[in-house]
Structure formats: C-alpha cells, structure tokens
Design a protein around this motif. Structure first.
Motif, PDB file in Angstrom:
ATOM      1  N   PHE A 150       0.847  -1.187   0.000  1.00  0.00           N
ATOM      2  CA  PHE A 150       0.000   0.000   0.000  1.00  0.00           C
ATOM      3  C   PHE A 150       0.885   1.241   0.000  1.00  0.00           C
ATOM      4  O   PHE A 150       1.797   1.359   0.821  1.00  0.00           O
ATOM      5  CB  PHE A 150      -0.914  -0.009   1.223  1.00  0.00           C
ATOM      6  CG  PHE A 150      -1.944  -1.109   1.201  1.00  0.00           C
ATOM      7  CD1 PHE A 150      -3.193  -0.889   0.639  1.00  0.00           C
ATOM      8  CD2 PHE A 150      -1.663  -2.366   1.719  1.00  0.00           C
ATOM      9  CE1 PHE A 150      -4.148  -1.891   0.607  1.00  0.00           C
ATOM     10  CE2 PHE A 150      -2.611  -3.382   1.694  1.00  0.00           C
ATOM     11  CZ  PHE A 150      -3.856  -3.146   1.132  1.00  0.00           C
ATOM     12  N   MET A 151       0.586   2.167  -0.913  1.00  0.00           N
ATOM     13  CA  MET A 151       1.494   3.274  -1.193  1.00  0.00           C
ATOM     14  C   MET A 151       1.314   4.492  -0.288  1.00  0.00           C
ATOM     15  O   MET A 151       1.956   5.522  -0.473  1.00  0.00           O
ATOM     16  CB  MET A 151       1.349   3.709  -2.656  1.00  0.00           C
ATOM     17  CG  MET A 151       1.555   2.588  -3.667  1.00  0.00           C
ATOM     18  SD  MET A 151       3.165   1.759  -3.491  1.00  0.00           S
ATOM     19  CE  MET A 151       4.268   3.123  -3.803  1.00  0.00           C
ATOM     20  N   GLY A 152       0.436   4.399   0.721  1.00  0.00           N
ATOM     21  CA  GLY A 152       0.271   5.503   1.663  1.00  0.00           C
ATOM     22  C   GLY A 152      -0.949   6.352   1.402  1.00  0.00           C
ATOM     23  O   GLY A 152      -1.683   6.160   0.434  1.00  0.00           O
ATOM     24  N   ASP A 153      -1.184   7.328   2.290  1.00  0.00           N
ATOM     25  CA  ASP A 153      -2.369   8.192   2.273  1.00  0.00           C
ATOM     26  C   ASP A 153      -3.641   7.351   2.396  1.00  0.00           C
ATOM     27  O   ASP A 153      -4.474   7.291   1.490  1.00  0.00           O
ATOM     28  CB  ASP A 153      -2.402   9.072   1.020  1.00  0.00           C
ATOM     29  CG  ASP A 153      -1.522  10.313   1.164  1.00  0.00           C
ATOM     30  OD1 ASP A 153      -0.868  10.462   2.206  1.00  0.00           O
ATOM     31  OD2 ASP A 153      -1.496  11.125   0.223  1.00  0.00           O
ATOM     32  N   TYR A 154      -3.777   6.730   3.553  1.00  0.00           N
ATOM     33  CA  TYR A 154      -4.944   5.898   3.839  1.00  0.00           C
ATOM     34  C   TYR A 154      -6.125   6.750   4.280  1.00  0.00           C
ATOM     35  O   TYR A 154      -7.269   6.303   4.209  1.00  0.00           O
ATOM     36  CB  TYR A 154      -4.585   4.876   4.930  1.00  0.00           C
ATOM     37  CG  TYR A 154      -3.297   4.168   4.609  1.00  0.00           C
ATOM     38  CD1 TYR A 154      -3.244   3.265   3.550  1.00  0.00           C
ATOM     39  CD2 TYR A 154      -2.127   4.456   5.298  1.00  0.00           C
ATOM     40  CE1 TYR A 154      -2.051   2.652   3.201  1.00  0.00           C
ATOM     41  CE2 TYR A 154      -0.930   3.842   4.957  1.00  0.00           C
ATOM     42  CZ  TYR A 154      -0.897   2.951   3.906  1.00  0.00           C
ATOM     43  OH  TYR A 154       0.281   2.356   3.551  1.00  0.00           O
ATOM     44  N   VAL A 155      -5.840   7.971   4.721  1.00  0.00           N
ATOM     45  CA  VAL A 155      -6.860   8.827   5.343  1.00  0.00           C
ATOM     46  C   VAL A 155      -6.993  10.144   4.588  1.00  0.00           C
ATOM     47  O   VAL A 155      -6.267  10.404   3.635  1.00  0.00           O
ATOM     48  CB  VAL A 155      -6.490   9.114   6.805  1.00  0.00           C
ATOM     49  CG1 VAL A 155      -6.444   7.823   7.617  1.00  0.00           C
ATOM     50  CG2 VAL A 155      -5.135   9.834   6.905  1.00  0.00           C
TER      51      VAL A 155
END
Length: 243
Positions: free
Chosen positions: A33-38
């Motif tokens: 997962f490349m980040g910025d989940y929120v």
C-alpha cells in the motif's frame, strides 16, 4: 505468488473493498500500500481499522504518506494542524467519532509502524512520493522528502525515454533501482485515469481522493485493476474540499 501495489486510498473504504474483491487475494500474495490511507472520503478511521485486520490475514506492506503523518500527529497529541484540517483532516476527525480511545491507540501504533520505503528482493523500490539524493533513498537527508517530493516524478516525465539506463545522461538517482513505485501525485493532473509509467517510475495514484478511481497494479505483469469512480461511491459527499 503475486505482488500488487495499491494507490492512495484517502478514506475510500468502499473503493478499497471493490479492488480487493477484484484481485481475489490468495494467501501467498503480497499487498503493498502506497500511503495516504486517510483524509478525503468519510471512512478514514474505518480504512485504517480494515487494514489492521487485513494485515493479520495477508502479507501486507504499508508505506507512510504525508496525510498519514498528519493523522498520526493528531492521534498522538490531539493538536489539529490547520493545513491538515482543510485538506481532509476534518473528515478524518469526524470518522473517529465512534472509535474508542483504545481504538485510537491501536491506530496510532499502526501509523507509527508504517515504512518510509520498501525495497523488495528484485530491487524494486516503493515509497509514497520521491527522493532527491543521487545516492539513493537510503541517503535521503530529510525524511519529509520521502512523502512530499514531486520532483522525482516530474523528472521522470520530462526525460527522453530513449536514454538507456547505462548512459551517463541517465539520472543517477534512478539507476539504483530496477523499478520505482510511487503515489502522492494524482495521474488526473495529466488527464490520465490509470497508473502512469515514465522510464522506470510507476505512479499508482489515480486520484481516488478526487474524481478518479482507486488502482492496484500487478508489479510483474503490469495488469491494472480499478474500482468504480470513488466519488460515485460517496455521492452525498461530492463537493467537499479534499487534497
């Protein structure tokens, strides 16, 4: 064994579930997962909770994005960064209204455990944004560069694609890795709705926070899998400020 890189989710749990259902994940698969989940759609806390549970069942690698840094700071201190609040933080705070203090502590631990970058056994680099050091990501001086930089992608886009990797003209920072996978800069900025490739850099952020889709890519076959347009999954939220 399959490995998938999954782009910036930005609170779009419905889109994430669609993509994972399409992938039909098997026990031996790896999800990066490349980040910025929120920060974006209304289910940021729910995305984090889902990812925590998912990591207990499958091999997951979680990269840290700039929005994750902001949320982590808020969970730790309770202080609201004004820039964050205007760029999705408000929606994220609201998504935590039904979560207990214990839940928030668990989520803080999740954010604290996120990786700044990941290099796999085939020398493929995964990070949220970019890096500037000509000696490679391990030599990057400022950690914030790893989740804020856009120059790596801009450089890749403007390169003469015919230049060989062995050439003296090839940028030194790109020579250290077989391939580089990033998010952070939506491909929508270039009127592209699927992951983009320039030289050996792949951008997987296809604008799920805006009017794009959430994307996953098989990093071996380069087959792309996408959700519906995320704004269509949250029609009552269209028009809210997101970034």
């Amino acid at each position: 064994m399959r490995t998938f890189a999954i782009g910036d989710i930005h609170g779009g749990l419905k889109a994430l579930l669609q993509v994972l259902n399409i992938l039909e994940i098997k026990d031996e698969d790896t999800l990066i997962f490349m980040g910025d989940y929120v920060d974006g759609w209304s289910e940021s806390a729910q995305v984090v909770q889902f990812l925590i549970e998912l990591s207990g069942k499958f091999n997951c690698v979680f990269i840290k994005g700039n929005h994750d840094v902001w949320c982590e700071d808020w969970l730790r201190s309770g202080e609201v960064n004004p820039t964050w609040y205007m760029h999705g933080g408000k929606e994220t705070i609201e998504s935590y209204e039904t979560f207990s203090n214990e839940d928030k502590k668990q989520h803080l631990q999740f954010f604290e455990s996120l990786k700044m970058y990941h290099i796999d056994e085939n020398n493929r680099l995964f990070l949220h944004a970019g890096f500037t050091s000509m000696h490679g990501v391990e030599k990057e001086v400022f950690e914030t560069t790893l989740y804020f930089d856009r120059t790596l992608w801009e450089m890749a886009l403007t390169m003469d694609q015919s230049i060989e990797k062995t050439s003296e003209l090839y940028p030194k920072r790109l020579t250290h890795y077989h391939e580089i996978y990033i998010g952070h800069t939506p491909t929508l900025n270039y009127n592209e709705y699927a992951p983009m490739n320039a030289v050996n850099v792949w951008n997987i952020d296809t604008g799920a926070a805006f009017f794009g889709k959430l994307s996953a890519i098989n990093i071996d076959t380069k087959e792309v899998f996408q959700s519906d347009v995320v704004k269509d999954l949250y029609p009552e939220e269209v028009g809210r400020n997101k970034s």
